[in-house]
Motif scaffolding. Structure first.
Motif, PDB file in Angstrom:
ATOM      1  N   ILE A 310       0.877  -1.168   0.000  1.00  0.00           N
ATOM      2  CA  ILE A 310       0.000   0.000   0.000  1.00  0.00           C
ATOM      3  C   ILE A 310       0.912   1.216   0.000  1.00  0.00           C
ATOM      4  N   GLN A 311       0.962   1.912  -1.131  1.00  0.00           N
ATOM      5  CA  GLN A 311       1.805   3.095  -1.252  1.00  0.00           C
ATOM      6  C   GLN A 311       1.003   4.329  -0.862  1.00  0.00           C
ATOM      7  N   LEU A 312       1.354   4.912   0.273  1.00  0.00           N
ATOM      8  CA  LEU A 312       0.656   6.086   0.767  1.00  0.00           C
ATOM      9  C   LEU A 312       1.221   7.355   0.138  1.00  0.00           C
ATOM     10  N   ALA A 313       0.536   8.460   0.355  1.00  0.00           N
ATOM     11  CA  ALA A 313       0.989   9.742  -0.176  1.00  0.00           C
ATOM     12  C   ALA A 313       2.259  10.192   0.526  1.00  0.00           C
ATOM     13  N   ASP A 314       2.960  11.136  -0.093  1.00  0.00           N
ATOM     14  CA  ASP A 314       4.171  11.680   0.500  1.00  0.00           C
ATOM     15  C   ASP A 314       3.866  12.334   1.840  1.00  0.00           C
ATOM     16  N   GLU A 315       4.804  12.184   2.766  1.00  0.00           N
ATOM     17  CA  GLU A 315       4.758  12.831   4.077  1.00  0.00           C
ATOM     18  C   GLU A 315       3.666  12.311   5.001  1.00  0.00           C
ATOM     19  N   VAL A 316       3.056  11.169   4.692  1.00  0.00           N
ATOM     20  CA  VAL A 316       2.100  10.565   5.629  1.00  0.00           C
ATOM     21  C   VAL A 316       2.838  10.005   6.847  1.00  0.00           C
ATOM     22  N   LYS A 317       3.995   9.384   6.621  1.00  0.00           N
ATOM     23  CA  LYS A 317       4.863   8.875   7.676  1.00  0.00           C
ATOM     24  C   LYS A 317       4.187   7.845   8.579  1.00  0.00           C
ATOM     25  N   PRO A 318       3.862   6.656   8.057  1.00  0.00           N
ATOM     26  CA  PRO A 318       3.289   5.598   8.903  1.00  0.00           C
ATOM     27  C   PRO A 318       4.322   5.113   9.911  1.00  0.00           C
ATOM     28  N   HIS A 319       3.896   4.920  11.151  1.00  0.00           N
ATOM     29  CA  HIS A 319       4.847   4.619  12.219  1.00  0.00           C
ATOM     30  C   HIS A 319       4.674   3.209  12.781  1.00  0.00           C
ATOM     31  N   LEU A 320       3.493   2.903  13.321  1.00  0.00           N
ATOM     32  CA  LEU A 320       3.217   1.581  13.877  1.00  0.00           C
ATOM     33  C   LEU A 320       1.833   1.126  13.433  1.00  0.00           C
TER      34      LEU A 320
END
Length: 353
Positions: A310-320
């Motif tokens: 799943i490629q998220l948008a730029d700067e979403v920054k998934p963490h956990l």
């Protein structure tokens, strides 16, 4: 007559193939716009096998996210989702139903900077909430157990004092905790602190084994950031600084293997197992990806294999991340977008793919 039948069969096959391609194209270019939060466009693409899709209706009040969202945890028995966030004058914990309804928030002063989050006592109607605290104040460098409503029950570690001791137990920026159904506890300690440790505690919270050496070799770590345990007595650790996942025997602590080839561009930040035990869910913060890896069978680690992204948008920054073990729903905490999102599995006939 035979020619007509073959022609009709070819036409049907061609139509079905075209429909399948169309579905893949649609799934691979899904874009959404979420209100609230930082205003970032939440576009995403599904690459490889389409296993998950975004639930646009979760939560129903996204404006409640007012801080930097660092962690999320779900409980399949009670149908609740806990979200931990940081920031000045913001509730550190928000609680939602799995349907997206807001239930409550915590404004406890005993929690400084939440990092990892875990809901224990999975079969209980009143699960306890474990939170790792990387704050530097009088309550920091600890792991706290709260009741479902936010009452502090106990503290692991020495409040306000970073350290490496085992008796009494000390932590320095503990990243995440995983509490097994047996009551045994697995902790990764070292989100940028002096420690780089994987610790197993007994149900009575005695140290059973530990790996605590910094380095790039087997059973050495550089920012161990997430931990999970499968059904085959294997412990999986996201070794963030080394861009790999390491695997250990949960009973003996013996090193079993390493996955690194899937993480050449960015490190794994979080690792969880889907309820059907087919995939490991890994997030990569800097490339804004949620990656599903094929889970190996018992007795074999081998090399990692990417099944879906799943490629998220730029700067979403998934963490956990965490998963609802009943429905397979995936919840992701996103620092950059200042929100948590829910992804639901694509299914055929009601079964998880």
């Amino acid at each position: 007559m035979l020619m007509k039948k073959r022609g009709r069969t070819c036409l049907i096959a061609s139509s079905m193939a075209s429909l399948a391609v169309l579905m893949m194209v649609l799934y691979g270019t899904i874009g959404t716009q979420q209100p609230g939060g930082s205003g970032l466009r939440q576009d995403y693409q599904l690459l490889g096998r389409p296993l998950y899709k975004l639930d646009l209706n979760w939560p129903k009040n996204p404006e409640l996210f007012t801080g930097d969202v660092f962690a999320v945890a779900a409980n399949q028995h009670t149908g609740v989702v806990y979200v931990a966030q940081r920031g000045d004058n913001v509730p550190k914990v928000l609680v939602f139903t799995t349907d997206g309804d807001f239930l409550m928030s915590w404004n406890t002063t005993t929690l400084e900077m939440p990092h990892g989050l875990f809901l224990a006592d999975g079969a209980s109607s009143n699960p306890s909430v474990w939170i790792t605290d990387v704050g530097t104040g009088p309550y920091g460098h600890c792991i706290k157990q709260y009741s479902a409503s936010g009452k502090l029950l106990q503290v692991l570690g020495t409040p306000g004092k970073a350290g490496s001791g085992l008796n009494p137990l000390q932590f320095d920026n503990p990243a995440e905790i995983f509490v097994h159904d047996s009551g045994e506890i697995y902790i990764v300690d070292g989100d940028g602190g002096v420690n780089n440790r994987l610790i197993k505690l007994s149900k009575e919270q005695q140290v059973m084994w530990m790996h605590g050496e910094k380095g790039q070799g087997p059973a050495q770590f550089n920012i161990p950031h997430s931990v999970t345990v499968d059904n085959f007595q294997r412990v999986w650790v996201a070794d963030r600084g080394n861009k790999r996942i390491q695997v250990f025997n949960s009973i003996t602590g013996d090193w079993l293997g390493t996955w690194g080839s899937c993480f050449t561009e960015d490190a794994p930040y979080s690792v969880r197992l889907t309820p059907d035990k087919k995939y490991f869910v890994v997030v990569q913060l800097n490339t804004n990806q949620i990656t599903l890896l094929d889970a190996p069978p018992v007795g074999l680690i081998g090399q990692c294999s990417v099944a879906s992204v799943i490629q998220l948008a730029d700067e979403v920054k998934p963490h956990l991340v965490d998963l609802d073990l009943k429905t397979g729903a995936l919840y992701v905490a996103e620092i950059g977008a200042q929100q948590a999102q829910k992804f639901t599995p694509f299914s055929l006939g009601g079964s998880f793919l």
